[in-house]
Write an enzyme that holds these catalytic residues in place. Structure first.
Site, PDB file in Angstrom:
ATOM      1  CE1 TYR A 173      31.117  41.480  49.850  1.00  0.00           C
ATOM      2  CE2 TYR A 173      30.330  43.684  50.366  1.00  0.00           C
ATOM      3  CZ  TYR A 173      30.634  42.704  49.439  1.00  0.00           C
ATOM      4  OH  TYR A 173      30.461  42.964  48.102  1.00  0.00           O
ATOM      5  CE1 TYR A 215      30.113  47.096  42.050  1.00  0.00           C
ATOM      6  CE2 TYR A 215      32.479  46.984  41.824  1.00  0.00           C
ATOM      7  CZ  TYR A 215      31.276  46.359  42.008  1.00  0.00           C
ATOM      8  OH  TYR A 215      31.235  44.996  42.148  1.00  0.00           O
ATOM      9  CD1 TRP A 242      37.428  41.228  45.384  1.00  0.00           C
ATOM     10  CD2 TRP A 242      38.901  42.143  46.786  1.00  0.00           C
ATOM     11  NE1 TRP A 242      36.720  41.979  46.281  1.00  0.00           N
ATOM     12  CE2 TRP A 242      37.606  42.554  47.160  1.00  0.00           C
ATOM     13  CE3 TRP A 242      39.988  42.596  47.533  1.00  0.00           C
ATOM     14  CZ2 TRP A 242      37.364  43.386  48.246  1.00  0.00           C
ATOM     15  CZ3 TRP A 242      39.746  43.439  48.608  1.00  0.00           C
ATOM     16  CH2 TRP A 242      38.449  43.817  48.953  1.00  0.00           C
ATOM     17  CD1 TRP A 243      36.151  37.920  42.769  1.00  0.00           C
ATOM     18  CD2 TRP A 243      36.878  36.602  41.121  1.00  0.00           C
ATOM     19  NE1 TRP A 243      35.674  38.431  41.593  1.00  0.00           N
ATOM     20  CE2 TRP A 243      36.103  37.635  40.566  1.00  0.00           C
ATOM     21  CE3 TRP A 243      37.451  35.658  40.277  1.00  0.00           C
ATOM     22  CZ2 TRP A 243      35.870  37.744  39.199  1.00  0.00           C
ATOM     23  CZ3 TRP A 243      37.224  35.762  38.917  1.00  0.00           C
ATOM     24  CH2 TRP A 243      36.437  36.796  38.384  1.00  0.00           C
ATOM     25  CG  HIS A 246      34.079  45.654  49.718  1.00  0.00           C
ATOM     26  ND1 HIS A 246      33.888  44.362  50.130  1.00  0.00           N
ATOM     27  CD2 HIS A 246      33.992  45.654  48.372  1.00  0.00           C
ATOM     28  CE1 HIS A 246      33.687  43.604  49.062  1.00  0.00           C
ATOM     29  NE2 HIS A 246      33.749  44.361  47.983  1.00  0.00           N
TER      30      HIS A 246
END
Length: 104
Positions: free
Chosen positions: A18, A41, A76-77, A22
């Site tokens: 993950y 963010y 992306w999802w 990112h």
């Protein structure tokens, strides 16, 4: 500007991947997030529960809802779906968090 927070769930043992994904966020996705009004963010991980806690700022005229309609967000999802809990539409399952305290 409004600050919001929400929770997602990472599958156990997937935190390194993950983070790697990112760290190499697609430039066109970062551009789409900014264009929707998202700023400052952050995503935090609770190793004990595998919960991801996201915090971001957005203006009153944000366009976050429209992100779901973009090709880059859907890609992306799909790219992240093997790492986290997702709904039938492929988007991450999110739980909005209620602000309990703020100190400026």
């Amino acid at each position: 500007m409004e600050t919001i927070a929400f929770r997602m769930r990472l599958h156990p043992g997937k935190q390194d991947e993950y983070r790697r994904r990112h760290d190499a966020i697609w430039p066109e996705l970062a551009d789409a997030l900014r264009a929707a009004g998202i700023s400052d963010y952050w995503i935090f991980l609770d190793d004990d529960t595998h919960h991801l806690f996201a915090v971001l700022r957005r203006p009153a005229d944000h366009r976050i809802a429209q992100l779901a309609e973009t090709d880059v967000m859907r890609r992306w999802w799909a790219y992240m779906a093997d790492l986290m809990a997702t709904g039938p539409d492929g988007r991450p399952v999110e739980k909005a968090l209620e602000p309990m305290f703020h100190l400026e």
